[in-house]
Design an enzyme around this catalytic site. Structure first.
Site, PDB file in Angstrom:
ATOM      1  N   VAL A  60     -14.766  -2.768  -0.204  1.00  0.00           N
ATOM      2  CA  VAL A  60     -13.912  -3.344  -1.750  1.00  0.00           C
ATOM      3  C   VAL A  60     -12.511  -3.901  -1.001  1.00  0.00           C
ATOM      4  O   VAL A  60     -12.362  -5.050  -0.853  1.00  0.00           O
ATOM      5  CB  VAL A  60     -13.643  -2.547  -2.371  1.00  0.00           C
ATOM      6  CG1 VAL A  60     -13.004  -3.326  -4.021  1.00  0.00           C
ATOM      7  CG2 VAL A  60     -14.577  -1.911  -3.415  1.00  0.00           C
ATOM      8  N   LYS A  77      -4.693  -3.609 -12.908  1.00  0.00           N
ATOM      9  CA  LYS A  77      -6.409  -3.021 -13.268  1.00  0.00           C
ATOM     10  C   LYS A  77      -6.741  -1.394 -12.154  1.00  0.00           C
ATOM     11  O   LYS A  77      -6.848  -1.891 -11.371  1.00  0.00           O
ATOM     12  CB  LYS A  77      -7.410  -3.843 -12.721  1.00  0.00           C
ATOM     13  CG  LYS A  77      -8.395  -3.935 -13.743  1.00  0.00           C
ATOM     14  CD  LYS A  77      -9.447  -3.490 -12.431  1.00  0.00           C
ATOM     15  CE  LYS A  77     -10.124  -3.153 -11.761  1.00  0.00           C
ATOM     16  NZ  LYS A  77     -10.571  -1.900 -12.038  1.00  0.00           N
ATOM     17  N   GLU A  90     -16.922   7.944   5.254  1.00  0.00           N
ATOM     18  CA  GLU A  90     -16.497   8.315   4.117  1.00  0.00           C
ATOM     19  C   GLU A  90     -16.824   9.002   2.943  1.00  0.00           C
ATOM     20  O   GLU A  90     -17.076   8.430   2.038  1.00  0.00           O
ATOM     21  CB  GLU A  90     -14.751   8.103   4.260  1.00  0.00           C
ATOM     22  CG  GLU A  90     -13.931   8.407   2.959  1.00  0.00           C
ATOM     23  CD  GLU A  90     -12.710   7.859   1.848  1.00  0.00           C
ATOM     24  OE1 GLU A  90     -13.331   6.462   1.747  1.00  0.00           O
ATOM     25  OE2 GLU A  90     -11.538   7.883   2.336  1.00  0.00           O
ATOM     26  N   CYS A 134      -7.450  10.238   0.262  1.00  0.00           N
ATOM     27  CA  CYS A 134      -7.541   9.155   1.035  1.00  0.00           C
ATOM     28  C   CYS A 134      -7.205  10.160   2.216  1.00  0.00           C
ATOM     29  O   CYS A 134      -7.471   9.661   3.655  1.00  0.00           O
ATOM     30  CB  CYS A 134      -6.902   7.943   1.409  1.00  0.00           C
ATOM     31  SG  CYS A 134      -5.177   8.571   0.849  1.00  0.00           S
ATOM     32  N   GLU A 142      -4.666  -0.752   0.657  1.00  0.00           N
ATOM     33  CA  GLU A 142      -4.787   1.086   1.220  1.00  0.00           C
ATOM     34  C   GLU A 142      -6.217   1.512   1.147  1.00  0.00           C
ATOM     35  O   GLU A 142      -6.226   1.653   0.296  1.00  0.00           O
ATOM     36  CB  GLU A 142      -3.173   1.774   0.349  1.00  0.00           C
ATOM     37  CG  GLU A 142      -2.139   1.577   0.432  1.00  0.00           C
ATOM     38  CD  GLU A 142      -1.549   0.958   1.164  1.00  0.00           C
ATOM     39  OE1 GLU A 142      -1.958   2.295   2.038  1.00  0.00           O
ATOM     40  OE2 GLU A 142      -0.265   0.361   1.704  1.00  0.00           O
ATOM     41  N   GLY A 190      -7.987   1.443  -2.492  1.00  0.00           N
ATOM     42  CA  GLY A 190      -9.429   1.922  -2.689  1.00  0.00           C
ATOM     43  C   GLY A 190     -10.603   1.992  -1.450  1.00  0.00           C
ATOM     44  O   GLY A 190      -9.448   2.521  -0.509  1.00  0.00           O
TER      45      GLY A 190
END
Ligand code: NAD
Length: 482
Positions: free
Chosen positions: A232, A176, A384, A284, A250, A228
């Site tokens: 989440v 997904k 972030e 990231c 990650e 992500g």
């Protein structure tokens, strides 16, 4: 049936989501450029995709890892042939520069080739046993059906490196992608089909949170590899905990460059410009903080500001542009709000207020920002923000620089600039980050090195490298009496 890249791929069929629900995907540089109306999948769509992956779970396992690796080599060759098409899709869908998109395609090919080789490296160990006439060994079996949930910032590389690792390990997949990057993922699914992947081994479920949650909840899903945001990732971990779901998470970062006494300032400024503003700060491993020794701060700030003020903002596909848009209007607003909050609480804004060049479409463009004197409470230091904003902090010596670097809850990447080898090696021992660089930017990764973090940035076995097989396979031990 001809593939339609706005649809889901379930088993052998490209088909719409339940109720033909769709969501629109637009070009971040120009919202009038509609890429397509993509399937917006329900829990039932996710369940059907998982069922399709279950159907071929045994046959894919029995295909053997060498044959599965050979398929990845074919996919890498096809990707090289289609590099221009993929790079154009990435620029249009994600907004990054054309050269950044090409680099992503090249990196995806390198990861495919490296992981293809895992087909011949999926080894166990032969071990001694207590009984001299017992022979003991270990071997690996595929984890089973896996859910792969990906973000939008590397719309090809992250789906590729998860999918390739899963496939060579012998897992069947429900992918997904982000609803902000469905098109590149669909092109990738087609690439694997064209390379000869049997129907059902890779299923693509387009959509957002509902589809993601449904994949995590499916009892036939043996593992979820997620890239992500931290919230989440934590939600996925918690949802899977009651059935001990294996997860690989990650997550985000707030990465620092440390500029220690004696550092090559020009090299450090180069590294901050590329690390903080490459891909409009949406990596990231992007540099969010520069921690500079007090003796160098007065020289670094003007030098950095001069370089950043000169960056040209525009459409990623246009020549001469140094920085593309951010992904959505909401992301732009979040960056602006964080900068304004810092400014009203005492921060000094060195650049970022300049006007955008005339004639740009109504995209999510933003000037790159450099700040100093950022208050401790700012999201720029504690969270972030994921955009083209960098905060410069002043440290009184190397120990304080390390303490500041380690003061965030994240631990993804970090870089240290110093000419002293002993300082450099001591500093990387003490920094709380998974990917460390000496006299290099915080960004940059290789197919054969683990993509890894610590603290809130990562959980489970790393991605890339041979170690990724620890996620997609299970070990068995065997004792043989003879
Ligand atoms: P996100 O967390 O908002 O979404 C990621 C994916 O999760 C999307 O596909 C989304 O639809 C899905 N999702 C959302 N809610 C879900 C839920 N409750 N259950 C299951 N799936 C759900 O992240 P994003 O905005 O797409 O990406 C940016 C983030 O990704 C940043 O935090 C960035 O640092 C991180 N990132 C990390 C790495 C890494 O390797 N550590 C690499 C790239 C990006």
């Amino acid at each position: 049936m001809e593939p339609d890249h706005c649809l889901n791929l379930i088993g052998a069929e490209w088909r719409p989501a339940e109720g033909k629900r769709t969501s629109r995907n637009v070009n971040p540089a120009d919202p009038a450029d509609v890429i397509g109306s993509f399937a917006d999948s329900s829990a039932n769509d996710a369940a059907e995709a998982v069922a399709a992956a279950v159907t071929v779970r045994d046959s894919w396992r029995e295909a053997g890892s060498v044959a599965r690796g050979a398929l990845l080599f074919r996919a890498a060759e096809l990707l090289a042939e289609r590099a221009t098409e993929f790079a154009a899709a990435i620029v249009r869908e994600q907004g990054k520069l054309l050269r950044e998109a090409h680099a992503e395609v090249v990196r995806s090919g390198e990861v495919l080739r490296f992981l293809a080789g895992e087909g011949r490296r999926l080894t166990g160990v032969a071990a001694p046993a207590d009984d001299a006439r017992t022979f003991a060994y270990t071997f690996r079996v595929p984890l089973g059906v896996v859910g792969l949930i990906t973000p939008w910032n590397f719309p090809l590389a992250i789906p590729v490196w998860k999918t390739a690792a899963a496939l060579v390990a012998g897992c069947t997949v429900v992918l997904k992608p982000s609803p902000l990057a469905p098109w590149t993922a669909a092109l990738m699914a087609q690439l694997f089909l064209d390379a000869g992947l049997p129907s059902g081994v890779l299923n693509l479920v387009q959509g957002g949170r509902a589809a993601g949650e449904a994949i995590v909840a499916q009892p036939d899903v043996a593992g979820v590899s997620f890239t992500g945001s931290v919230p989440v990732g934590l939600a996925i971990q918690q949802a899977g905990a009651p059935r001990l779901l294996r997860t690989q998470l990650e997550l985000g970062g707030n990465n620092a460059v440390l500029v220690l006494p004696g550092a090559d300032l020009e090299a450090a400024v180069d590294a901050v410009v590329s690390g903080a503003f490459g891909q409009a700060g949406q990596r990231c491993s992007a540099t969010s903080r520069v921690i500079v020794d007090a003796g160098l701060a007065d020289a670094l700030l003007p030098a950095l500001t001069a370089r950043v003020s000169a960056l040209r903002v525009g459409r990623g596909g246009d020549p001469g542009v140094d920085m593309g848009p951010v992904i959505t209007a909401a992301a732009r607003q979040r960056c602006r709000a964080a900068v304004e909050h810092a400014r009203t609480h005492g921060a000094q804004v060195w650049c970022g207020d300049e006007p955008l060049p005339p004639g740009l479409p109504d995209g999510n463009f933003l000037r790159p920002v450099v700040l100093s004197k950022v208050p401790q409470t700012s999201e720029l230091l504690t969270g972030e923000v994921f955009g083209p904003v960098v905060s410069v902090l002043v440290a009184d010596g190397p120990d304080e620089a390390i303490a500041i670097a380690n003061s965030v809850p994240y631990g993804l990447s970090a870089a240290v600039f110093t000419p002293e080898t002993s300082h450099a090696l001591d500093t990387v021992q003490r920094l709380q980050a998974g990917m460390l660089h000496i006299n290099r930017p915080t960004v940059g990764a290789y197919a054969h090195l683990p993509h890894i973090g610590t603290k809130l940035s990562q959980f489970g076995p790393p991605e890339c490298s041979t170690e990724v097989m620890d996620f997609f396979t299970e070990l068995r031990s065997v004792c043989v009496k003879y």
